[in-house]
Design a protein around this motif. Sequence first.
Motif, short mmCIF file in Angstrom:
data_model
loop_
_atom_site.label_atom_id
_atom_site.label_comp_id
_atom_site.label_asym_id
_atom_site.label_seq_id
_atom_site.Cartn_x
_atom_site.Cartn_y
_atom_site.Cartn_z
N SER A 131 0.82 -1.21 0.00
CA SER A 131 0.00 0.00 0.00
C SER A 131 0.86 1.26 0.00
N LEU A 132 1.63 1.44 -1.07
CA LEU A 132 2.59 2.54 -1.18
C LEU A 132 1.96 3.94 -1.21
N PRO A 133 0.81 4.17 -1.88
CA PRO A 133 0.27 5.54 -1.92
C PRO A 133 0.03 6.17 -0.56
N GLY A 134 -0.42 5.37 0.42
CA GLY A 134 -0.62 5.91 1.76
C GLY A 134 0.66 6.44 2.36
N LEU A 135 1.75 5.70 2.16
CA LEU A 135 3.05 6.14 2.66
C LEU A 135 3.50 7.41 1.95
N GLU A 136 3.33 7.45 0.64
CA GLU A 136 3.74 8.63 -0.12
C GLU A 136 2.99 9.88 0.35
N ALA A 137 1.69 9.72 0.54
CA ALA A 137 0.88 10.86 0.99
C ALA A 137 1.30 11.30 2.39
N MET A 138 1.58 10.34 3.28
CA MET A 138 2.03 10.67 4.62
C MET A 138 3.35 11.45 4.58
N LYS A 139 4.27 11.03 3.72
CA LYS A 139 5.56 11.72 3.64
C LYS A 139 5.39 13.15 3.15
N CYS A 140 4.35 13.37 2.35
CA CYS A 140 4.08 14.71 1.84
C CYS A 140 3.27 15.55 2.83
N GLY A 141 2.97 14.99 4.00
CA GLY A 141 2.32 15.76 5.05
C GLY A 141 0.82 15.67 5.11
N ALA A 142 0.20 14.76 4.35
CA ALA A 142 -1.25 14.58 4.41
C ALA A 142 -1.61 13.64 5.56
N ALA A 143 -2.76 13.88 6.18
CA ALA A 143 -3.27 12.97 7.20
C ALA A 143 -3.95 11.79 6.49
N LEU A 144 -3.63 10.58 6.91
CA LEU A 144 -4.13 9.38 6.23
C LEU A 144 -5.35 8.80 6.93
N VAL A 145 -6.42 8.60 6.15
CA VAL A 145 -7.59 7.84 6.59
C VAL A 145 -7.68 6.63 5.68
N THR A 146 -7.68 5.42 6.25
CA THR A 146 -7.59 4.24 5.41
C THR A 146 -8.31 3.04 6.01
N THR A 147 -8.66 2.12 5.15
CA THR A 147 -9.11 0.81 5.59
C THR A 147 -7.89 -0.09 5.77
N TYR A 148 -8.01 -1.08 6.63
CA TYR A 148 -6.97 -2.10 6.80
C TYR A 148 -6.88 -2.90 5.51
N GLY A 194 -5.11 6.17 15.29
CA GLY A 194 -5.20 7.22 16.29
C GLY A 194 -3.88 7.90 16.58
N VAL A 195 -2.80 7.40 15.98
CA VAL A 195 -1.48 7.99 16.21
C VAL A 195 -0.98 8.67 14.94
N ASN A 196 -0.81 7.87 13.86
CA ASN A 196 -0.34 8.46 12.60
C ASN A 196 -1.33 8.26 11.45
N SER A 197 -2.51 7.76 11.78
CA SER A 197 -3.55 7.52 10.78
C SER A 197 -4.84 7.18 11.50
N LEU A 198 -5.94 7.19 10.76
CA LEU A 198 -7.18 6.59 11.25
C LEU A 198 -7.43 5.36 10.40
N LEU A 199 -7.47 4.21 11.05
CA LEU A 199 -7.49 2.92 10.37
C LEU A 199 -8.72 2.14 10.80
N SER A 200 -9.46 1.60 9.84
CA SER A 200 -10.65 0.82 10.16
C SER A 200 -10.71 -0.42 9.29
N TYR A 201 -11.35 -1.46 9.82
CA TYR A 201 -11.62 -2.65 9.01
C TYR A 201 -12.84 -2.38 8.14
N ARG A 202 -12.87 -3.01 7.00
CA ARG A 202 -13.95 -2.75 6.03
C ARG A 202 -15.33 -3.01 6.62
N TYR A 203 -15.47 -4.08 7.43
CA TYR A 203 -16.78 -4.42 7.96
C TYR A 203 -17.33 -3.34 8.89
N GLU A 204 -16.45 -2.51 9.45
CA GLU A 204 -16.88 -1.46 10.36
C GLU A 204 -17.57 -0.31 9.63
#
Length: 329
Positions: free
Chosen positions: A239-256, A267-277
């Motif tokens: 999942s490289l795009p999430g890392l690239e965006a983080m390095k550019c200073g964007a806050a990441l919201v993503t599914t697992y 809750g620390v460096n991203s907001l991460l959720s499972y798809r079923y949630e």
Amino acid sequence: MLAEITNGLVDHGHEVIILMPKTGVIEYPIKSTVKRTAELYGIPESSYPKADVIVSNYYTLIDAAENASRNKKGIHIRISLCYEPTFLPEQELSFPSYHVTPNLIVLSKWQQDLIRLNHGITGSIVPVGISDQFYNMGTRLLNKVPNLTAILRRPEGGHSWHREQDYLLEQLAIVQKSYPNAKYTLISPPNELAASKALQMIKASGKYRYLTPADDRELAYHYNEADIFVNSSTYDTASLPGLEAMKCGAALVTTYNGGNLDYCKHGVNSLLSYRYENRLAEDVMTLLSQPNLRNEIALNGEKETEKWTWKRSVDAFLNAVHSIRKTTG
């Protein structure tokens, strides 16, 4: 990944030959020698030159690479860029291909565990890296309204099902109802937009600012415009795009999605959720309504990416190769 690894090997003084069929397309700058085969598709055993190591990277290449190795042309090592049996069609071919060689390189802990459970082989982890072209330019400070950005890939062909793009658009629509004044940006590779009627229809809807960056330099600029980068993939090796965006200073919201657990801490460096949630829109709106939290997550995300360099990737690859050569004699 292959371009960066091979370029790094050349920089270390190693001779690298990339075998490609006639129809193979090179989309990234490479420093190694490219040898085209006579075939339109595929690479036969006869095309392999004698080498210290033969690296295969896709299930359709495994048998020929292994045959070349058995003919004493080099030690066969598979680098698995994705676990094909649960990712692509022809599982009856890709699954047994993992029984061909025990010499394996993977990209993440999740992928390592998955293959070990299914095949009993523990691959060496070579993590992805991020190009120096991706960095925080500080330009998002000029944003008058929050900018939400996501990537869409061509859905035709069945190779992007794991990105859950219909779900992504559904969740963005929910956010748009509550935050109509925010900016909503979609990014696609230019060649995929040109070839995809589905993407063209989404662009024509006028609901989004639609961008087609020509290279990583342009992509990095657009990551820097994003306050929040939204990812809906549920199955990714790294999942490289999430890392690239983080390095550019964007806050990441993503599914697992498996691979992103190596760098995401909810809750620390991203907001991460499972798809079923079914929580993607809710998490995006949390960051829209709490700019201080958004900034904290973005800062922590940028700090996390400092260790994700291509130098680390190349060093890990070389260590894995040296270890395999030592144990195989």
